[in-house]
Design a protein around this motif. Structure first.
Motif, PDB file in Angstrom:
ATOM      1  N   GLN A 217      -9.447  11.273  -0.090  1.00 14.41           N
ATOM      2  CA  GLN A 217      -8.940  10.250  -0.812  1.00 14.41           C
ATOM      3  C   GLN A 217     -10.373   9.964  -1.685  1.00 14.41           C
ATOM      4  OE1 GLN A 217      -6.034  11.170  -2.726  1.00 14.41           O
ATOM      5  NE2 GLN A 217      -5.287  12.204  -0.746  1.00 14.41           N
ATOM      6  N   GLY A 218     -11.094  10.174  -0.641  1.00 14.57           N
ATOM      7  CA  GLY A 218     -12.505   9.231  -1.340  1.00 14.57           C
ATOM      8  C   GLY A 218     -12.228   7.693  -1.343  1.00 14.57           C
ATOM      9  N   ASN A 219     -12.685   7.016  -2.042  1.00 16.60           N
ATOM     10  CA  ASN A 219     -13.021   6.189  -2.496  1.00 16.60           C
ATOM     11  C   ASN A 219     -11.426   5.160  -2.610  1.00 16.60           C
ATOM     12  OD1 ASN A 219     -15.829   5.559  -2.571  1.00 16.60           O
ATOM     13  ND2 ASN A 219     -15.620   5.726  -4.780  1.00 16.60           N
ATOM     14  N   GLU A 220     -10.414   5.972  -2.436  1.00 12.42           N
ATOM     15  CA  GLU A 220      -8.662   5.775  -2.625  1.00 12.42           C
ATOM     16  C   GLU A 220      -8.651   5.896  -2.099  1.00 12.42           C
ATOM     17  OE1 GLU A 220      -7.376   5.587  -6.030  1.00 12.42           O
ATOM     18  OE2 GLU A 220      -9.254   4.801  -6.286  1.00 12.42           O
ATOM     19  N   ARG A 221      -8.932   6.196  -0.381  1.00 13.45           N
ATOM     20  CA  ARG A 221      -7.897   5.955   0.559  1.00 13.45           C
ATOM     21  C   ARG A 221      -7.691   5.238   1.223  1.00 13.45           C
ATOM     22  NH1 ARG A 221     -13.550   6.781   2.065  1.00 13.45           N
ATOM     23  NH2 ARG A 221     -14.743   5.385   3.513  1.00 13.45           N
ATOM     24  N   THR A 222      -8.964   3.469   0.321  1.00 19.44           N
ATOM     25  CA  THR A 222      -7.779   2.163   1.526  1.00 19.44           C
ATOM     26  C   THR A 222      -7.043   1.686   0.119  1.00 19.44           C
ATOM     27  OG1 THR A 222      -8.912   1.355  -1.062  1.00 19.44           O
ATOM     28  CG2 THR A 222     -10.820   1.336   1.011  1.00 19.44           C
ATOM     29  N   ARG A 223      -6.134   2.387  -0.334  1.00 18.55           N
ATOM     30  CA  ARG A 223      -4.873   2.007  -0.537  1.00 18.55           C
ATOM     31  C   ARG A 223      -4.040   2.658  -0.267  1.00 18.55           C
ATOM     32  NH1 ARG A 223      -5.341   4.014  -6.193  1.00 18.55           N
ATOM     33  NH2 ARG A 223      -3.241   3.434  -7.128  1.00 18.55           N
ATOM     34  N   VAL A 224      -3.858   2.984   0.813  1.00 17.88           N
ATOM     35  CA  VAL A 224      -2.913   4.565   2.025  1.00 17.88           C
ATOM     36  C   VAL A 224      -3.656   3.867   3.538  1.00 17.88           C
ATOM     37  CG1 VAL A 224      -2.202   6.298   2.450  1.00 17.88           C
ATOM     38  CG2 VAL A 224      -3.634   6.467   0.313  1.00 17.88           C
TER      39      VAL A 224
ATOM     40  N   LYS B 128       0.795  -1.425  -0.203  1.00 13.40           N
ATOM     41  CA  LYS B 128      -0.042  -0.363   0.374  1.00 13.40           C
ATOM     42  C   LYS B 128       0.450   1.015  -0.099  1.00 13.40           C
ATOM     43  CE  LYS B 128      -4.190  -1.741   2.401  1.00 13.40           C
ATOM     44  NZ  LYS B 128      -5.333  -0.791   3.164  1.00 13.40           N
ATOM     45  N   TRP B 129       0.219   2.018  -0.275  1.00 14.93           N
ATOM     46  CA  TRP B 129       0.554   3.379  -0.223  1.00 14.93           C
ATOM     47  C   TRP B 129       0.944   3.556   1.421  1.00 14.93           C
ATOM     48  CZ3 TRP B 129       3.479   6.171  -4.330  1.00 14.93           C
ATOM     49  CH2 TRP B 129       2.870   6.085  -5.822  1.00 14.93           C
ATOM     50  N   LEU B 130       1.999   4.067   2.034  1.00 18.28           N
ATOM     51  CA  LEU B 130       2.864   4.362   3.146  1.00 18.28           C
ATOM     52  C   LEU B 130       2.851   5.396   3.847  1.00 18.28           C
ATOM     53  CD1 LEU B 130       4.127   1.032   4.195  1.00 18.28           C
ATOM     54  CD2 LEU B 130       1.756   1.168   4.392  1.00 18.28           C
ATOM     55  N   MET B 131       1.947   6.390   4.488  1.00 17.02           N
ATOM     56  CA  MET B 131       2.463   7.566   5.361  1.00 17.02           C
ATOM     57  C   MET B 131       3.182   7.719   6.018  1.00 17.02           C
ATOM     58  SD  MET B 131      -0.525  11.031   4.205  1.00 17.02           S
ATOM     59  CE  MET B 131      -1.896   9.769   4.796  1.00 17.02           C
ATOM     60  N   ILE B 132       4.279   8.317   6.584  1.00 20.33           N
ATOM     61  CA  ILE B 132       4.462   8.085   7.865  1.00 20.33           C
ATOM     62  C   ILE B 132       5.120   9.168   8.449  1.00 20.33           C
ATOM     63  CG2 ILE B 132       7.322   7.318   8.565  1.00 20.33           C
ATOM     64  CD1 ILE B 132       6.906   4.903   6.723  1.00 20.33           C
ATOM     65  N   SER B 133       4.852   9.172   9.751  1.00 23.11           N
ATOM     66  CA  SER B 133       5.944  10.134  10.666  1.00 23.11           C
ATOM     67  C   SER B 133       5.837   9.488  11.993  1.00 23.11           C
ATOM     68  CB  SER B 133       4.347  10.913  11.302  1.00 23.11           C
ATOM     69  OG  SER B 133       4.297  11.718  12.692  1.00 23.11           O
TER      70      SER B 133
ATOM     71  N   LEU C 233      -0.936  10.873  -7.389  1.00 18.94           N
ATOM     72  CA  LEU C 233       0.415   9.423  -7.934  1.00 18.94           C
ATOM     73  C   LEU C 233      -0.842   8.098  -7.351  1.00 18.94           C
ATOM     74  CD1 LEU C 233       3.256  10.606  -5.027  1.00 18.94           C
ATOM     75  CD2 LEU C 233       3.597   9.805  -7.842  1.00 18.94           C
ATOM     76  N   LEU C 234      -2.016   8.315  -6.575  1.00 17.34           N
ATOM     77  CA  LEU C 234      -2.515   7.387  -7.132  1.00 17.34           C
ATOM     78  C   LEU C 234      -3.310   7.432  -8.040  1.00 17.34           C
ATOM     79  CD1 LEU C 234      -4.643   8.080  -3.451  1.00 17.34           C
ATOM     80  CD2 LEU C 234      -3.397   6.228  -3.609  1.00 17.34           C
ATOM     81  N   LYS C 235      -3.787   8.302  -9.166  1.00 13.85           N
ATOM     82  CA  LYS C 235      -4.545   8.742 -10.116  1.00 13.85           C
ATOM     83  C   LYS C 235      -3.646   7.667 -11.370  1.00 13.85           C
ATOM     84  CE  LYS C 235      -6.382  11.665 -13.401  1.00 13.85           C
ATOM     85  NZ  LYS C 235      -6.238  12.890 -14.360  1.00 13.85           N
ATOM     86  N   TRP C 236      -2.348   8.096 -10.963  1.00 17.75           N
ATOM     87  CA  TRP C 236      -1.377   7.368 -12.142  1.00 17.75           C
ATOM     88  C   TRP C 236      -0.981   6.201 -11.717  1.00 17.75           C
ATOM     89  CZ3 TRP C 236      -2.387   9.490 -16.854  1.00 17.75           C
ATOM     90  CH2 TRP C 236      -2.723  11.310 -17.075  1.00 17.75           C
ATOM     91  N   SER C 237      -0.802   5.530 -10.772  1.00 16.30           N
ATOM     92  CA  SER C 237      -0.631   4.203 -10.585  1.00 16.30           C
ATOM     93  C   SER C 237      -1.427   3.759 -10.230  1.00 16.30           C
ATOM     94  CB  SER C 237       0.483   4.283  -9.175  1.00 16.30           C
ATOM     95  OG  SER C 237       0.952   3.036  -8.808  1.00 16.30           O
ATOM     96  N   GLY C 238      -1.573   2.181 -10.610  1.00  9.07           N
ATOM     97  CA  GLY C 238      -2.205   0.957 -10.380  1.00  9.07           C
ATOM     98  C   GLY C 238      -2.373   0.944  -8.979  1.00  9.07           C
ATOM     99  N   THR C 239      -0.687   0.892  -8.856  1.00  7.31           N
ATOM    100  CA  THR C 239      -0.437  -0.292  -7.600  1.00  7.31           C
ATOM    101  C   THR C 239      -1.373  -0.060  -6.526  1.00  7.31           C
ATOM    102  OG1 THR C 239       1.184   0.830  -7.711  1.00  7.31           O
ATOM    103  CG2 THR C 239       1.860  -0.875  -8.809  1.00  7.31           C
ATOM    104  N   GLY C 240      -1.057  -0.833  -5.309  1.00  3.75           N
ATOM    105  CA  GLY C 240      -1.095  -0.159  -4.163  1.00  3.75           C
ATOM    106  C   GLY C 240      -2.813  -0.815  -4.060  1.00  3.75           C
TER     107      GLY C 240
END
Length: 211
Positions: free
Chosen positions: A119-126, A90-95, A204-211
């Motif tokens: 990110q709406g429906n795309e949030r499950t990828r993060v 997945k896409w990882l946001m890290i602190s 990045l979520l738009k242009w990448s199909g991974t995650g």
């Protein structure tokens, strides 16, 4: 009667046949390209062939790539130990911060949560991660405010060898982004603008199909 390897039966590769060996190698290369294509496309479209109206990235691109390390971390909720490298996918946001979590720390956690939600429906990828750099207890108010942010206890010295900083800053000043292939991709500046982080991630979520 059993089939012979050299009989030409479909699906069988004769290891002594150079033609078949070359064909098998080409198939492996093709398979790798197909699997890596979404991430490669995201990088190219975002940093080289920018979409119409696109602007430069807000986050600092990490070069060369820094894969998720095999550093062992402990899940703060379950007590389970796992390798940080096992989190790719997945896409990882890290602190990275201490458990006491001062005002800057709280701001980062809040921004990461809101950026993910927006990110709406795309949030499950993060997935949002808080890498705790000490063994202290997390204040109850923070514990209950960010239940969807995964907390992992990590060695701060080992983290410092993986996470880059910018001049005059430390690990606690940045939000980091890891791509689904497990590569550290971006570091956002100190006191970052959450709207600009959201824009970077959305592209990045738009242009990448991974995650």
């Amino acid at each position: 009667m059993s089939a012979d390897v050299s009989s030409g039966r479909p699906g069988r590769v004769d290891p002594t046949d150079p033609v078949q060996r070359r064909r098998a190698r080409r198939m492996l290369v093709l398979l790798f390209v197909v699997c890596a294509a979404p991430a490669i496309a995201a990088y190219l479209m975002y940093y080289v062939f920018k979409p119409a109206g696109g602007t430069s990235a807000y986050g600092k691109l990490i070069e060369p790539q820094r894969p998720l390390p095999s550093l062992m971390v402990r899940d703060d909720e379950t007590g389970e130990s796992l390798a940080l490298s096992s989190l790719k996918g997945k896409w990882l946001m890290i602190s990275a911060d201490t458990a006491a979590c001062d005002e800057n720390c709280v701001s980062k956690l809040f921004y990461m949560r809101q950026i993910r939600v927006l990110q709406g429906n795309e949030r499950t990828r993060v997935e949002t991660l808080w890498l705790l750099t000490d063994g202290a207890a997390v204040p109850e108010t923070i514990d209950t405010a960010y239940p969807d942010t995964r907390r992992l206890r990590a060695d701060p010295i080992a983290l410092a060898s993986w996470l880059p900083t910018q001049e005059g800053t430390g690990l606690r000043d940045h939000i980091y982004l890891v791509d689904p292939l497990g590569n550290l991709m971006m570091a956002f500046p100190k006191n970052a603008d959450p709207g600009k982080i959201k824009r970077d991630l959305a592209r990045l979520l738009k242009w990448s199909g991974t995650g």
